[in-house]
Design a protein around this motif. Sequence first.
Motif, PDB file in Angstrom:
ATOM      1  N   THR A 103      37.463  14.415 -56.476  1.00  0.00           N
ATOM      2  CA  THR A 103      36.485  15.501 -56.551  1.00  0.00           C
ATOM      3  C   THR A 103      37.174  16.729 -55.973  1.00  0.00           C
ATOM      4  O   THR A 103      37.718  16.669 -54.867  1.00  0.00           O
ATOM      5  CB  THR A 103      35.231  15.156 -55.723  1.00  0.00           C
ATOM      6  OG1 THR A 103      34.704  13.923 -56.215  1.00  0.00           O
ATOM      7  CG2 THR A 103      34.174  16.240 -55.833  1.00  0.00           C
ATOM      8  N   TYR A 104      37.207  17.824 -56.711  1.00  0.00           N
ATOM      9  CA  TYR A 104      37.970  18.987 -56.272  1.00  0.00           C
ATOM     10  C   TYR A 104      37.201  20.283 -56.501  1.00  0.00           C
ATOM     11  O   TYR A 104      36.324  20.360 -57.361  1.00  0.00           O
ATOM     12  CB  TYR A 104      39.327  19.049 -56.992  1.00  0.00           C
ATOM     13  CG  TYR A 104      39.187  19.157 -58.485  1.00  0.00           C
ATOM     14  CD1 TYR A 104      39.109  20.399 -59.115  1.00  0.00           C
ATOM     15  CD2 TYR A 104      39.094  18.021 -59.276  1.00  0.00           C
ATOM     16  CE1 TYR A 104      38.954  20.510 -60.478  1.00  0.00           C
ATOM     17  CE2 TYR A 104      38.942  18.116 -60.649  1.00  0.00           C
ATOM     18  CZ  TYR A 104      38.865  19.356 -61.240  1.00  0.00           C
ATOM     19  OH  TYR A 104      38.704  19.461 -62.588  1.00  0.00           O
ATOM     20  N   ASP A 105      37.564  21.287 -55.705  1.00  0.00           N
ATOM     21  CA  ASP A 105      37.014  22.630 -55.837  1.00  0.00           C
ATOM     22  C   ASP A 105      38.201  23.580 -55.937  1.00  0.00           C
ATOM     23  O   ASP A 105      38.963  23.731 -54.972  1.00  0.00           O
ATOM     24  CB  ASP A 105      36.147  22.963 -54.623  1.00  0.00           C
ATOM     25  CG  ASP A 105      35.463  24.317 -54.729  1.00  0.00           C
ATOM     26  OD1 ASP A 105      36.009  25.226 -55.415  1.00  0.00           O
ATOM     27  OD2 ASP A 105      34.407  24.482 -54.117  1.00  0.00           O
ATOM     28  N   LEU A 106      38.392  24.177 -57.081  1.00  0.00           N
ATOM     29  CA  LEU A 106      39.548  25.056 -57.287  1.00  0.00           C
ATOM     30  C   LEU A 106      39.477  26.325 -56.443  1.00  0.00           C
ATOM     31  O   LEU A 106      40.511  26.907 -56.111  1.00  0.00           O
ATOM     32  CB  LEU A 106      39.697  25.419 -58.763  1.00  0.00           C
ATOM     33  CG  LEU A 106      39.995  24.250 -59.703  1.00  0.00           C
ATOM     34  CD1 LEU A 106      40.089  24.737 -61.136  1.00  0.00           C
ATOM     35  CD2 LEU A 106      41.254  23.532 -59.282  1.00  0.00           C
ATOM     36  N   ARG A 107      38.280  26.759 -56.071  1.00  0.00           N
ATOM     37  CA  ARG A 107      38.166  27.971 -55.255  1.00  0.00           C
ATOM     38  C   ARG A 107      38.670  27.743 -53.837  1.00  0.00           C
ATOM     39  O   ARG A 107      39.347  28.576 -53.265  1.00  0.00           O
ATOM     40  CB  ARG A 107      36.711  28.468 -55.216  1.00  0.00           C
ATOM     41  CG  ARG A 107      36.226  29.024 -56.554  1.00  0.00           C
ATOM     42  CD  ARG A 107      34.740  29.329 -56.539  1.00  0.00           C
ATOM     43  NE  ARG A 107      34.026  28.044 -56.462  1.00  0.00           N
ATOM     44  CZ  ARG A 107      33.097  27.739 -55.563  1.00  0.00           C
ATOM     45  NH1 ARG A 107      32.703  28.614 -54.684  1.00  0.00           N
ATOM     46  NH2 ARG A 107      32.514  26.557 -55.572  1.00  0.00           N
ATOM     47  N   THR A 108      38.336  26.590 -53.266  1.00  0.00           N
ATOM     48  CA  THR A 108      38.745  26.298 -51.888  1.00  0.00           C
ATOM     49  C   THR A 108      40.050  25.508 -51.817  1.00  0.00           C
ATOM     50  O   THR A 108      40.630  25.373 -50.738  1.00  0.00           O
ATOM     51  CB  THR A 108      37.657  25.487 -51.162  1.00  0.00           C
ATOM     52  OG1 THR A 108      37.507  24.225 -51.824  1.00  0.00           O
ATOM     53  CG2 THR A 108      36.348  26.245 -51.127  1.00  0.00           C
ATOM     54  N   GLU A 109      40.466  24.943 -52.951  1.00  0.00           N
ATOM     55  CA  GLU A 109      41.675  24.109 -53.049  1.00  0.00           C
ATOM     56  C   GLU A 109      41.522  22.814 -52.257  1.00  0.00           C
ATOM     57  O   GLU A 109      42.499  22.214 -51.833  1.00  0.00           O
ATOM     58  CB  GLU A 109      42.922  24.875 -52.620  1.00  0.00           C
ATOM     59  CG  GLU A 109      43.157  26.117 -53.445  1.00  0.00           C
ATOM     60  CD  GLU A 109      44.268  26.996 -52.924  1.00  0.00           C
ATOM     61  OE1 GLU A 109      45.032  26.579 -52.043  1.00  0.00           O
ATOM     62  OE2 GLU A 109      44.365  28.133 -53.410  1.00  0.00           O
ATOM     63  N   ILE A 110      40.291  22.356 -52.070  1.00  0.00           N
ATOM     64  CA  ILE A 110      40.012  21.126 -51.336  1.00  0.00           C
ATOM     65  C   ILE A 110      39.606  20.034 -52.317  1.00  0.00           C
ATOM     66  O   ILE A 110      38.815  20.265 -53.242  1.00  0.00           O
ATOM     67  CB  ILE A 110      38.894  21.344 -50.297  1.00  0.00           C
ATOM     68  CG1 ILE A 110      39.357  22.351 -49.236  1.00  0.00           C
ATOM     69  CG2 ILE A 110      38.480  20.026 -49.646  1.00  0.00           C
ATOM     70  CD1 ILE A 110      38.280  22.757 -48.263  1.00  0.00           C
ATOM     71  N   ALA A 111      40.169  18.842 -52.089  1.00  0.00           N
ATOM     72  CA  ALA A 111      39.832  17.675 -52.898  1.00  0.00           C
ATOM     73  C   ALA A 111      39.482  16.514 -51.979  1.00  0.00           C
ATOM     74  O   ALA A 111      39.905  16.471 -50.822  1.00  0.00           O
ATOM     75  CB  ALA A 111      41.012  17.304 -53.785  1.00  0.00           C
ATOM     76  N   THR A 112      38.692  15.600 -52.486  1.00  0.00           N
ATOM     77  CA  THR A 112      38.435  14.335 -51.793  1.00  0.00           C
ATOM     78  C   THR A 112      38.778  13.217 -52.771  1.00  0.00           C
ATOM     79  O   THR A 112      38.733  13.400 -53.986  1.00  0.00           O
ATOM     80  CB  THR A 112      36.979  14.200 -51.333  1.00  0.00           C
ATOM     81  OG1 THR A 112      36.116  14.291 -52.465  1.00  0.00           O
ATOM     82  CG2 THR A 112      36.616  15.271 -50.320  1.00  0.00           C
ATOM     83  N   GLU A 113      39.111  12.069 -52.206  1.00  0.00           N
ATOM     84  CA  GLU A 113      39.536  10.942 -53.023  1.00  0.00           C
ATOM     85  C   GLU A 113      38.719   9.713 -52.646  1.00  0.00           C
ATOM     86  O   GLU A 113      38.597   9.381 -51.476  1.00  0.00           O
ATOM     87  CB  GLU A 113      41.027  10.694 -52.795  1.00  0.00           C
ATOM     88  CG  GLU A 113      41.609   9.580 -53.597  1.00  0.00           C
ATOM     89  CD  GLU A 113      43.125   9.541 -53.543  1.00  0.00           C
ATOM     90  OE1 GLU A 113      43.693   8.788 -54.330  1.00  0.00           O
ATOM     91  OE2 GLU A 113      43.731  10.262 -52.713  1.00  0.00           O
ATOM     92  N   ARG A 114      38.171   9.046 -53.669  1.00  0.00           N
ATOM     93  CA  ARG A 114      37.383   7.825 -53.448  1.00  0.00           C
ATOM     94  C   ARG A 114      37.870   6.764 -54.419  1.00  0.00           C
ATOM     95  O   ARG A 114      37.935   6.997 -55.633  1.00  0.00           O
ATOM     96  CB  ARG A 114      35.907   8.094 -53.670  1.00  0.00           C
ATOM     97  CG  ARG A 114      35.021   6.871 -53.446  1.00  0.00           C
ATOM     98  CD  ARG A 114      33.542   7.220 -53.481  1.00  0.00           C
ATOM     99  NE  ARG A 114      33.117   7.855 -54.699  1.00  0.00           N
ATOM    100  CZ  ARG A 114      32.469   7.235 -55.686  1.00  0.00           C
ATOM    101  NH1 ARG A 114      32.176   5.959 -55.603  1.00  0.00           N
ATOM    102  NH2 ARG A 114      32.096   7.907 -56.760  1.00  0.00           N
TER     103      ARG A 114
END
Length: 188
Positions: free
Chosen positions: A148-159
């Motif tokens: 799951t990622y947000d291109l604006r914040t450059e943060i992703a999570t992985e599950r």
Amino acid sequence: QLSGCAATGASGGSQRVAIDARPNGIAVRPADGTVFVTDDATGSILASSDGHTFAHYASIPAGPSQGNSLSQLAFVAPQTLLAERFGFGSASAIFSVGGKDQVRALTGTNPARRRLGLAVIAPGLALSTWFVKSDEQHPAQGGMSLITYDLRTEIATERDLLTGLAKPVGVAVSGKTVFVSDQANNAI
């Protein structure tokens, strides 16, 4: 070399295109048919609007003390690609490529996973196949994660969605069906 089944040569077979690269991943931009490939020789993404002539598009930085090794590409928007760095067990990463030489690393994914397959399933959601290997005497263990990622914040999570595979090298999605190829088990 690249080989495609859409273009046919005079004999009616597939047409081969020579490319001065070590291609590993490939994606075609739906809007205009531009072909993008990862080049392990240079750690970069090459692009071709005519399917024959490839030029530099963007460079993906190599991991610390590592050579180049890029995996799959996938489009998340008409002008934005996701690209994976294999990482050799210590520096895998997923990058957003928003245009020519516009590369940003997404934070929050596990760098110990050797990433190979990538498929975008919805805005802000992608599937990534990976494996880990502690040493040459232990077999690889792999799986598939939801990124799951947000291109604006450059943060992703992985599950993790699927584990128990050996070396899943590719992932494809057709409708509601997900296909994962496991190279070490010779299975899909």
